[in-house]
Scaffold this motif. Sequence first.
Motif, short mmCIF file in Angstrom:
data_model
loop_
_atom_site.label_atom_id
_atom_site.label_comp_id
_atom_site.label_asym_id
_atom_site.label_seq_id
_atom_site.Cartn_x
_atom_site.Cartn_y
_atom_site.Cartn_z
N ILE A 337 9.45 10.75 -9.34
CA ILE A 337 8.34 10.17 -8.57
C ILE A 337 7.73 11.25 -7.67
N LEU A 338 8.60 12.08 -7.09
CA LEU A 338 8.09 13.11 -6.17
C LEU A 338 7.46 14.30 -6.90
N GLU A 339 7.57 14.31 -8.22
CA GLU A 339 6.79 15.31 -8.97
C GLU A 339 5.31 14.93 -8.98
N MET A 340 5.05 13.65 -8.70
CA MET A 340 3.65 13.21 -8.61
C MET A 340 3.13 13.57 -7.21
N PRO A 341 1.80 13.63 -7.05
CA PRO A 341 1.27 14.00 -5.73
C PRO A 341 1.28 12.82 -4.77
N CYS A 436 -5.41 -6.30 -9.07
CA CYS A 436 -5.39 -5.37 -7.94
C CYS A 436 -3.96 -5.00 -7.62
N GLY A 437 -3.18 -4.77 -8.68
CA GLY A 437 -1.81 -4.31 -8.51
C GLY A 437 -1.36 -3.70 -9.81
N PHE A 438 -0.12 -3.25 -9.85
CA PHE A 438 0.40 -2.60 -11.05
C PHE A 438 1.75 -3.22 -11.36
N VAL A 439 1.89 -3.70 -12.60
CA VAL A 439 3.05 -4.52 -12.94
C VAL A 439 3.79 -3.90 -14.13
N PHE A 440 5.12 -3.83 -14.03
CA PHE A 440 5.90 -3.41 -15.21
C PHE A 440 6.96 -4.47 -15.51
N ASP A 441 7.36 -4.51 -16.79
CA ASP A 441 8.26 -5.59 -17.24
C ASP A 441 9.73 -5.20 -17.22
N GLU A 442 10.03 -4.15 -17.98
CA GLU A 442 11.44 -3.82 -18.22
C GLU A 442 12.07 -3.24 -16.97
N TYR A 443 13.30 -3.67 -16.66
CA TYR A 443 13.99 -3.11 -15.50
C TYR A 443 14.60 -1.77 -15.90
N SER A 444 13.77 -0.73 -15.91
CA SER A 444 14.29 0.59 -16.26
C SER A 444 13.53 1.64 -15.45
N GLY A 445 14.18 2.78 -15.28
CA GLY A 445 13.58 3.88 -14.52
C GLY A 445 12.30 4.35 -15.19
N GLU A 446 12.34 4.39 -16.50
CA GLU A 446 11.18 4.88 -17.23
C GLU A 446 9.97 3.97 -17.00
N ALA A 447 10.20 2.67 -17.09
CA ALA A 447 9.10 1.72 -16.90
C ALA A 447 8.55 1.84 -15.47
N LEU A 448 9.45 2.01 -14.51
CA LEU A 448 9.03 2.15 -13.11
C LEU A 448 8.15 3.39 -12.93
N THR A 449 8.65 4.53 -13.41
CA THR A 449 7.91 5.78 -13.22
C THR A 449 6.56 5.72 -13.92
N HIS A 450 6.56 5.15 -15.12
CA HIS A 450 5.31 5.07 -15.86
C HIS A 450 4.29 4.22 -15.08
N CYS A 451 4.77 3.15 -14.48
CA CYS A 451 3.88 2.25 -13.73
C CYS A 451 3.33 2.97 -12.49
N ILE A 452 4.20 3.74 -11.81
CA ILE A 452 3.73 4.47 -10.63
C ILE A 452 2.68 5.51 -11.06
N GLU A 453 2.92 6.13 -12.22
CA GLU A 453 1.93 7.12 -12.71
C GLU A 453 0.56 6.48 -12.90
N VAL A 456 -0.97 5.85 -9.48
CA VAL A 456 -1.40 7.09 -8.82
C VAL A 456 -2.69 7.59 -9.46
N GLU A 457 -2.78 7.45 -10.77
CA GLU A 457 -3.99 7.87 -11.48
C GLU A 457 -5.21 7.11 -10.96
N GLN A 458 -5.04 5.82 -10.75
CA GLN A 458 -6.17 5.01 -10.26
C GLN A 458 -6.57 5.37 -8.83
N MET A 459 -5.62 5.96 -8.11
CA MET A 459 -5.90 6.31 -6.71
C MET A 459 -6.66 7.63 -6.58
N GLN A 460 -6.81 8.34 -7.70
CA GLN A 460 -7.43 9.68 -7.61
C GLN A 460 -8.90 9.61 -7.17
N SER A 461 -9.60 8.57 -7.64
CA SER A 461 -11.00 8.49 -7.24
C SER A 461 -11.13 7.62 -5.99
#
Length: 498
Positions: A337-341, A436-453, A456-461
């Motif tokens: 997660i902290l690899e993201m800005p 107006c939110g971001f939702v992930f289904d599977e309880y996994s680290g990968e799904a979490l990180t992907h959702c945060i990505e 974060v992408e939407q926050m760039q503009s």
Amino acid sequence: MKVLLISAELAPYAKAGGLADVAGSLPKALKALGVDVRVMIPAYPMVLEMLGSDTVRSQASIPSASTGQSPARILSSVIPASPGHDDAIPLYLVEDATGAKGRKPWFSSATDSAHIYALEPEPYAFFCRAALAWLTEYSPGWTPDIVHCNDWHTGLIPLLLQQRSTEVPTWCKPASLFTIHNLAYQGDFPADKFACTGLSQDYYGIDGVEFYGRWTFMKAALNFSDHVNTVSPGYCKEILTPEYGCGLDGLLRKLMSEGKLSGILNGIDTDIFNPEMDKLLVAPYSARLPGGKLVCREALQRELCLQISSDRPIIGMVTRFAEQKGFDLVEAEAERILEMPVQLALLGQGETRYEQFLLSLQARYPSRVSVTIGYDAALAQRIYAGADLFLMPSRFEPCGLGQMIAMRYGTLPIVRATGGLADTVVDFSYSDGTGCGFVFDEYSGEALTHCIERAVEQMQSPANRTTLSCRAMEQDFSWKRSARDYIALYTYLESVRQ
Ligand code: GLC
């Protein structure tokens, strides 16, 4: 309609979690709709102190024969009206009036919110029996139509009401409603502690309180309430499955088939949580005039010693640091997660292991990670306002209030699709222009990180950020609708009352 709401927590006086917020805000919403609602809680010293001794009167003395333990005193006070409203609520406080040597009165060690729960059955068995005695014999001419109990601490009350009604058939029993705020906490204790309930051994069976060789307050509630509800429709469905049912899914399915189980979504107090009026913020804002949010954002970075930067989204979390809240995933994914800005602003307390992990993360990334251990309602509000994103990757979530508060402050929730989170957060869709939110289904680290990505992408503009933030602020999570649902349920229960 007369309703007594009984709870072990009440915001702002005694708060360990969301139960306190509901006990504080639902009665006000009911009152606004004309219900004669009153609240009963244990007489924790810090509550008496906050209320001020001149507002507290002794109202009834209950002898130890009625509580099975020590004598009780019922104190009466009032929850003051909110500014601009006429919604003061009568409050009853159950005090242990023991003079017994060798133990301190129950609840007397609760001098702050972190210490309100004694993990023993005796204080809450005492609380339940004192409540029943007051209802049946000592209340001064006010008898509720509905007794609305909340979570395991109040679980014996529906059983005691039923028992009394069997013993005294002419008694007009109030209807009992039990709300499950979290099925995972059942108040379960070993067999040798059962005596403190004062109940006959007949109740120590599978149709009573027994649960795998132990006994629980929760089973008393489920087996003897006239109706049971959970705090979201989604969680109500989930607890019917072995995965979420905490060993009680069979019994809950039975209640569902009998029409005795339902889900009503919580609301939030939109007067307390209002970015336009919030005195705790450095700048007010709203969906119409959203500019102040950026000012709050920078003030938060300053307050938490985070690097002042406008392009790194701040991800907030205000929560218990516990596995239920998804901290095993956060721990596993923190570096990715902290690899993201991004920056992280965390507030809460909980399991030592997670507290230590988070503090070590802060030590490694001091300008990007802020961790505050403890309860701090004012800082919580500044995080809701100053953050861009709000993370709740819960394993399960009966309702969750944080995601609704975050949206009210124009902060976009990132949630796992479970319970009340799935019921309240609509996933952002660029093509449909909705969510107006971001939702992930599977309880996994990968799904979490992907959702945060994705978030974060939407926050760039900046323009996109503001559009989504304003869309979030326009959602309605006030109690109005849910309070009506409770009134409809109370009315139904009153109509079928024996
Ligand atoms: C509990 C639940 C939470 C819910 C709150 C109020 O804290 O874990 O999901 O929002 O109760 O009902």
